[in-house]
Design a protein around this motif. Structure first.
Motif, short mmCIF file in Angstrom:
data_model
loop_
_atom_site.label_atom_id
_atom_site.label_comp_id
_atom_site.label_asym_id
_atom_site.label_seq_id
_atom_site.Cartn_x
_atom_site.Cartn_y
_atom_site.Cartn_z
N LEU A 95 23.57 10.77 4.33
CA LEU A 95 22.18 11.56 3.17
C LEU A 95 21.55 10.11 2.09
CD1 LEU A 95 22.40 15.13 2.14
CD2 LEU A 95 21.35 14.73 4.12
N TYR A 96 23.03 9.02 2.30
CA TYR A 96 22.17 8.41 0.51
C TYR A 96 22.30 7.27 1.91
CZ TYR A 96 22.04 4.57 -1.90
OH TYR A 96 22.33 3.43 -2.22
N LEU A 97 22.57 6.51 2.61
CA LEU A 97 21.52 5.29 3.23
C LEU A 97 20.98 6.35 4.20
CD1 LEU A 97 25.23 4.51 5.07
CD2 LEU A 97 24.40 3.37 3.33
N LEU A 98 20.33 7.44 4.61
CA LEU A 98 19.45 7.33 5.79
C LEU A 98 18.26 8.36 4.78
CD1 LEU A 98 20.81 9.40 8.94
CD2 LEU A 98 19.76 6.60 8.43
N VAL A 99 18.09 9.03 3.51
CA VAL A 99 17.00 9.30 2.89
C VAL A 99 16.91 9.09 1.31
CG1 VAL A 99 16.50 11.57 2.06
CG2 VAL A 99 17.33 11.77 4.25
N PHE A 100 18.29 8.44 0.74
CA PHE A 100 18.33 8.11 -0.44
C PHE A 100 18.18 6.95 -0.72
CE2 PHE A 100 19.51 12.59 -0.24
CZ PHE A 100 18.06 13.29 -1.11
N ARG A 101 18.75 5.90 -0.24
CA ARG A 101 18.88 4.73 -0.35
C ARG A 101 17.29 4.00 -0.02
NH1 ARG A 101 21.84 -0.02 2.88
NH2 ARG A 101 21.75 -1.61 1.29
N PRO A 102 16.54 4.51 0.46
CA PRO A 102 15.58 3.95 0.91
C PRO A 102 13.99 4.23 -0.12
CG PRO A 102 15.76 4.33 3.00
CD PRO A 102 16.76 5.45 1.97
N LEU A 103 14.56 5.65 -0.99
CA LEU A 103 14.29 6.15 -2.53
C LEU A 103 14.98 5.44 -3.64
CD1 LEU A 103 13.19 9.59 -0.78
CD2 LEU A 103 11.77 7.65 -0.85
N ARG A 104 15.18 4.54 -3.49
CA ARG A 104 15.91 4.20 -5.11
C ARG A 104 15.14 3.48 -5.66
NH1 ARG A 104 21.06 2.69 -5.91
NH2 ARG A 104 20.84 1.36 -7.56
N LYS A 105 13.88 3.11 -5.48
CA LYS A 105 12.95 2.59 -6.42
C LYS A 105 11.76 3.34 -6.83
CE LYS A 105 14.72 -0.85 -7.12
NZ LYS A 105 15.23 -1.96 -8.38
N ALA A 106 11.65 4.86 -5.94
CA ALA A 106 10.68 5.59 -5.71
C ALA A 106 10.59 6.83 -7.04
CB ALA A 106 11.02 6.83 -4.62
N PRO A 107 9.83 7.32 -7.17
CA PRO A 107 9.48 7.44 -8.71
C PRO A 107 10.74 8.92 -8.38
CG PRO A 107 7.21 7.62 -7.66
CD PRO A 107 8.38 7.39 -7.07
N PRO A 108 11.47 9.69 -9.95
CA PRO A 108 12.54 10.40 -10.03
C PRO A 108 11.24 11.59 -8.84
CG PRO A 108 12.06 9.60 -12.01
CD PRO A 108 10.88 9.16 -11.31
N VAL A 109 10.48 12.25 -8.92
CA VAL A 109 10.04 13.20 -8.35
C VAL A 109 9.93 13.15 -7.30
CG1 VAL A 109 7.78 14.94 -8.16
CG2 VAL A 109 8.59 14.00 -10.20
N ALA A 110 9.61 11.97 -6.29
CA ALA A 110 9.39 11.92 -5.11
C ALA A 110 10.74 12.08 -4.36
CB ALA A 110 9.74 10.27 -4.30
N ARG A 111 12.19 11.46 -5.63
CA ARG A 111 13.33 11.56 -4.57
C ARG A 111 14.25 13.43 -4.82
NH1 ARG A 111 16.04 6.88 -8.57
NH2 ARG A 111 14.78 7.46 -10.01
N THR A 112 13.16 13.35 -6.12
CA THR A 112 13.72 14.95 -6.53
C THR A 112 13.21 16.43 -5.73
OG1 THR A 112 13.91 14.79 -8.40
CG2 THR A 112 13.46 17.16 -7.29
N VAL A 113 11.73 15.79 -4.73
CA VAL A 113 11.54 16.46 -3.37
C VAL A 113 12.25 16.04 -2.16
CG1 VAL A 113 9.28 16.43 -2.10
CG2 VAL A 113 9.53 16.70 -4.35
N ALA A 114 12.39 15.10 -2.55
CA ALA A 114 13.40 15.22 -0.69
C ALA A 114 14.68 15.49 -0.98
CB ALA A 114 13.88 13.27 -0.67
N SER A 115 15.21 15.64 -2.03
CA SER A 115 16.89 16.65 -1.79
C SER A 115 15.87 17.91 -1.89
CB SER A 115 17.33 16.52 -3.43
OG SER A 115 16.36 17.07 -4.24
N ILE A 116 15.08 18.45 -2.45
CA ILE A 116 14.55 20.41 -1.67
C ILE A 116 14.41 20.06 -0.31
CG2 ILE A 116 12.84 21.70 -2.25
CD1 ILE A 116 12.29 20.17 -5.20
N GLY A 117 13.73 18.97 0.24
CA GLY A 117 13.76 18.91 1.52
C GLY A 117 15.07 18.77 2.44
N VAL A 118 15.86 18.04 1.97
CA VAL A 118 17.04 17.98 2.82
C VAL A 118 17.71 19.32 3.21
CG1 VAL A 118 18.89 17.29 2.52
CG2 VAL A 118 17.97 15.60 2.30
#
Length: 225
Positions: A95-118
């Protein structure tokens, strides 16, 4: 007063559930800044994997594949728990490598929305593959009733809460006194400072995702009965 104490002790089980999931959430958030709403999904994966292993089967949650494959019998509690936690750790890394690593520089809201999607995707995959009725799991802790005067409480509630407290103390000590813990704290304070110090925030975050996912898996295992 006795009635209040009775309900307090009965609530140890539910409180332990939230505490265990909170531990996994905090471990991941401190290292990668992701408020991981998929923590419950990781716990669910750990619980299902453990339950199937205790039936002598290895769970597969990918639609189109068999629901499980035979592994030749029940490996026992400790082996099943270790395997389940290891698979949860591997899932956390993926999950980190495929989803959240590419979002490291994204806003916190974007990372949170991604986790909800997962979380939504994993719940849908699990329901599509396994349905909504989970397998039965034998009790892990003794279920005898303890009596303290007029107060009666199941023994497993107390042991479950004590296990979570012990886990919290171990994690707190590890992150406070070990080199890895110090590196995690340094990377969470400043990625640039970590790079200057020769640390890799990316590797630290990946390792913490594995640890957080394994803790969530352990929570699911302990909750599963």
């Amino acid at each position: 007063m006795t009635e209040h104490l009775q309900f307090l002790l009965l609530g140890l089980g539910s409180g332990g559930v939230f505490a265990a999931l909170a531990l996994a959430l905090v471990v991941i958030y401190r290292s990668s800044g992701v408020m991981n709403f998929a923590t419950g999904s990781l716990a669910l994966f750990g619980a299902y994997t453990y339950a199937y292993l205790r039936q002598g089967e290895l769970l597969i949650v990918v639609p189109g594949f068999p629901e499980s494959i035979d592994v030749g019998g029940d490996p026992g509690f400790f082996a099943a728990a270790i395997i389940s936690m290891a698979l949860c750790a591997a899932l956390g890394l993926v999950l980190y490598l495929l989803v959240f690593r590419p979002l490291r520089k994204a806003p916190p809201v974007a990372r949170t929305v991604a986790s909800i999607g997962v979380m939504i995707i994993f719940a849908a995959l699990t329901t599509a593959q396994l349905g909504t009725q989970g397998p039965a799991v034998d009790a892990i802790f003794p279920v005898d009733i303890l009596e303290f005067g007029d107060i009666r409480v199941p023994q497993d509630r107390i042991l479950f809460a004590a296990t979570i407290v012990a886990l919290a103390l171990v994690l707190a000590a590890a992150y406070r006194f070990t080199r890895f813990g110090l590196a995690t704290r340094a990377a969470s304070e400043s990625e640039e400072g970590a790079y200057v110090s020769g640390l890799s925030p990316d590797r630290i975050a990946a390792a913490n995702w594995m640890i957080g996912a394994a803790v969530a898996g352990l929570a699911g295992i302990l909750i599963s009965p």
